[in-house]
Design a protein around this motif. Structure first.
Motif, PDB file in Angstrom:
ATOM      1  N   ASN A  87     -17.382-137.543 -28.329  1.00 23.79           N
ATOM      2  CA  ASN A  87     -17.085-137.993 -29.687  1.00 23.79           C
ATOM      3  C   ASN A  87     -17.622-136.968 -30.679  1.00 23.79           C
ATOM      4  O   ASN A  87     -18.788-137.002 -31.074  1.00 23.79           O
ATOM      5  N   GLU A  88     -16.773-136.011 -31.033  1.00 22.68           N
ATOM      6  CA  GLU A  88     -17.145-134.977 -31.991  1.00 22.68           C
ATOM      7  C   GLU A  88     -16.508-135.291 -33.337  1.00 22.68           C
ATOM      8  O   GLU A  88     -15.339-135.679 -33.403  1.00 22.68           O
ATOM      9  N   PRO A  89     -17.244-135.141 -34.441  1.00 21.53           N
ATOM     10  CA  PRO A  89     -16.641-135.391 -35.758  1.00 21.53           C
ATOM     11  C   PRO A  89     -15.584-134.317 -36.078  1.00 21.53           C
ATOM     12  O   PRO A  89     -15.637-133.198 -35.575  1.00 21.53           O
ATOM     13  N   ARG A  90     -14.618-134.689 -36.906  1.00 19.10           N
ATOM     14  CA  ARG A  90     -13.542-133.778 -37.277  1.00 19.10           C
ATOM     15  C   ARG A  90     -14.076-132.660 -38.165  1.00 19.10           C
ATOM     16  O   ARG A  90     -14.873-132.905 -39.074  1.00 19.10           O
ATOM     17  N   ALA A 133     -24.982-128.454 -23.797  1.00 20.19           N
ATOM     18  CA  ALA A 133     -24.600-128.943 -25.136  1.00 20.19           C
ATOM     19  C   ALA A 133     -23.420-128.140 -25.680  1.00 20.19           C
ATOM     20  O   ALA A 133     -23.307-126.943 -25.442  1.00 20.19           O
ATOM     21  N   PHE A 134     -22.547-128.806 -26.408  1.00 20.83           N
ATOM     22  CA  PHE A 134     -21.352-128.169 -26.966  1.00 20.83           C
ATOM     23  C   PHE A 134     -21.722-127.390 -28.228  1.00 20.83           C
ATOM     24  O   PHE A 134     -22.378-127.925 -29.120  1.00 20.83           O
ATOM     25  N   ASN A 135     -21.307-126.123 -28.276  1.00 25.39           N
ATOM     26  CA  ASN A 135     -21.574-125.263 -29.421  1.00 25.39           C
ATOM     27  C   ASN A 135     -20.263-125.087 -30.191  1.00 25.39           C
ATOM     28  O   ASN A 135     -19.343-124.451 -29.719  1.00 25.39           O
ATOM     29  N   GLY A 136     -20.171-125.676 -31.368  1.00 24.00           N
ATOM     30  CA  GLY A 136     -18.949-125.635 -32.160  1.00 24.00           C
ATOM     31  C   GLY A 136     -18.889-124.523 -33.179  1.00 24.00           C
ATOM     32  O   GLY A 136     -17.998-124.545 -34.042  1.00 24.00           O
ATOM     33  N   VAL A 137     -19.776-123.579 -33.150  1.00 25.00           N
ATOM     34  CA  VAL A 137     -19.778-122.493 -34.128  1.00 25.00           C
ATOM     35  C   VAL A 137     -18.761-121.442 -33.692  1.00 25.00           C
ATOM     36  O   VAL A 137     -18.758-120.983 -32.556  1.00 25.00           O
ATOM     37  N   THR A 138     -17.857-121.054 -34.669  1.00 19.78           N
ATOM     38  CA  THR A 138     -16.841-120.030 -34.404  1.00 19.78           C
ATOM     39  C   THR A 138     -16.997-118.913 -35.419  1.00 19.78           C
ATOM     40  O   THR A 138     -17.686-119.054 -36.445  1.00 19.78           O
TER      41      THR A 138
END
Length: 442
Positions: A147-150, A299-304
């Motif tokens: 469950n990742e926020p948009r 852990a998921f890393n969402g930085v692009t």
């Protein structure tokens, strides 16, 4: 060579029938060909007047001089400036070090010596698993939803930015062009329709010129279609009925086969295929696919790179610049455009139709039912058939001779031939040379 047909039916002499068709000769008169037609006689050329053409008024130049000054020429005057100078780079800065032509791909991904791959083969004997079946696949166990926020959009908002200043509706057209009254449109008077004072004459050139030709009716050369027969009864006896007669016949012999009898004993349902090929115990196939090793993803890393390099910036809206000395119009808006004010509806009169009325044009004269058929074809008296009154006191033909085929030949009574009573060759020649048609009766 003696047959019943040859003895019963004797040949008879036949003569060629005379042709009654008239000769195809052209029938013409000796008068010269006239080139006069009904069109040339009835329709005479009359002088024609040139149609009336309305001449438009010539162009008149308005008084005064034309002002070529426009709002664009007044607001945007021409300005002179020096041409742009070329910006030339004095020299490219070069590094003093040695060039290394090895790319990052070659340095990072190097070729390693791999040993012979291990072969994963089936085990010696298959054993069913002892663990309880969970009913969950490897895909559902390894790939679980998070469950990742948009992610918020970095693009600026495209909403319209409104201004608090009042709307300026003043244009160069409203300021420079003055409203002038419009002159009424010139309307040309149309000539009224004048009906002809002469009544309608329904007589055509064909009815007036062609009233039929006087002449006698062409006689038919076709002989009468009369049945020629004898009074003897019909003999229906033929060679087929005389030779082929009905003979007594017997029914052919028909052999009846023996009835079916069921053999003794029971049928053996065993075949060579069922006895030779018997079912054997089979084991399920073992998959040769290697075991899949899945590690902990962490852990998921969402930085692009897009979110780190492109950041939202505050952008101010560019406001329009007003020219110096401009003053907005303080008069209230009338709510009507120049097109609606200048080009208003004008009263129009419907164009009168030049088409004549659909009323019936009649004549008081009595109806003339005289036709060419009633005038030219008068009833004629039809006399009796000459063949019906032969050998009577009113007959117009007399008997001459009997030809070899059994036909009686008659000749008109008023024919002046002296040798008709003899019945010899001279009579036949007189019949052939006579201009009157002889009568032949069966």
């Amino acid at each position: 060579m003696l047959t019943e047909y040859a003895t019963t039916y004797h040949p008879h002499p036949l003569q060629k029938e005379k042709n009654f068709k008239p000769a195809d000769n052209a029938q013409g008169s000796g008068e010269p060909l006239s080139d006069k037609t009904t069109n040339r006689v009835d329709y005479i050329k009359h002088p024609l007047d040139r149609p009336y053409v309305h001449q438009h008024e010539g162009y008149k130049r308005p008084p005064g001089e034309f002002d070529h000054l426009t709002s664009y020429t007044k607001d945007y005057p021409m300005k002179r400036s020096d041409p742009a100078k070329a910006v030339k780079i004095e020299g490219a800065k070069m590094t003093q070090g040695k060039f290394d032509g090895e790319p990052t791909y070659t340095s990072d991904y190097r070729k390693w010596d791999l040993g012979k791959p291990k072969r994963y083969g089936p085990e010696a004997a298959w054993q069913p698993p002892r663990d309880k079946f969970e009913g969950q696949s490897t895909f559902a166990r390894d790939y679980r939803p998070f469950n990742e926020p948009r992610r918020e959009a970095i693009r600026p908002n495209e909403a319209g930015r409104m201004s608090d200043a009042p709307f300026d509706s003043t244009t160069g057209y409203r300021v420079d062009y003055v409203r002038h009254p419009m002159a009424p449109k010139f309307m040309k008077e149309r000539e009224k329709y004048k009906p002809a004072g002469v009544p309608m004459d329904g007589t055509t050139t064909f009815m007036r010129d062609f009233r039929g030709q006087m002449g006698e009716r062409t006689k038919s050369f076709k002989p009468d279609n009369q049945v020629q027969g004898s009074g003897e009864p019909l003999d229906d006896l033929t060679t087929f009925k005389n030779d082929y007669r009905r003979w007594p016949a017997e029914r052919p012999y028909h052999h009846l086969p023996d009835a079916y009898k069921k053999p003794d004993g029971d049928i053996d349902l065993n075949t060579t295929h069922n006895l030779t090929y018997k079912p054997q115990p089979l084991q399920p196939h073992v998959a040769i696919k290697p075991k899949s090793a899945h590690g902990d993803p962490g852990a998921f890393n969402g930085v692009t790179n897009y979110s780190t390099d492109y950041r939202p910036w505050e952008i101010d809206r560019v406001h329009p610049k007003t020219r110096p000395g401009y003053q907005p119009n303080t008069a209230p808006f009338e709510g009507i455009s120049t097109h609606a004010a200048h080009f208003g509806p004008k009263p129009l009169n419907p164009t009168a139709s030049f088409r004549p009325g659909h009323g019936q044009v009649g004549s008081d004269a009595p109806f003339d039912d005289a036709t060419m058929y009633r005038l030219e074809y008068t009833p004629k008296r039809v006399g009796p058939c000459p063949a019906a009154i032969l050998d009577t006191g009113n007959a117009t033909y007399r008997f001459i001779e009997l030809d070899p085929r059994g036909h009686k030949l008659y000749q008109p009574v008023y024919t002046s031939v002296t040798e008709l009573s003899t019945g010899g060759p001279t009579a036949r020649n007189a019949l052939q040379t006579s201009h009157l048609e002889p009568l032949a009766v069966a």
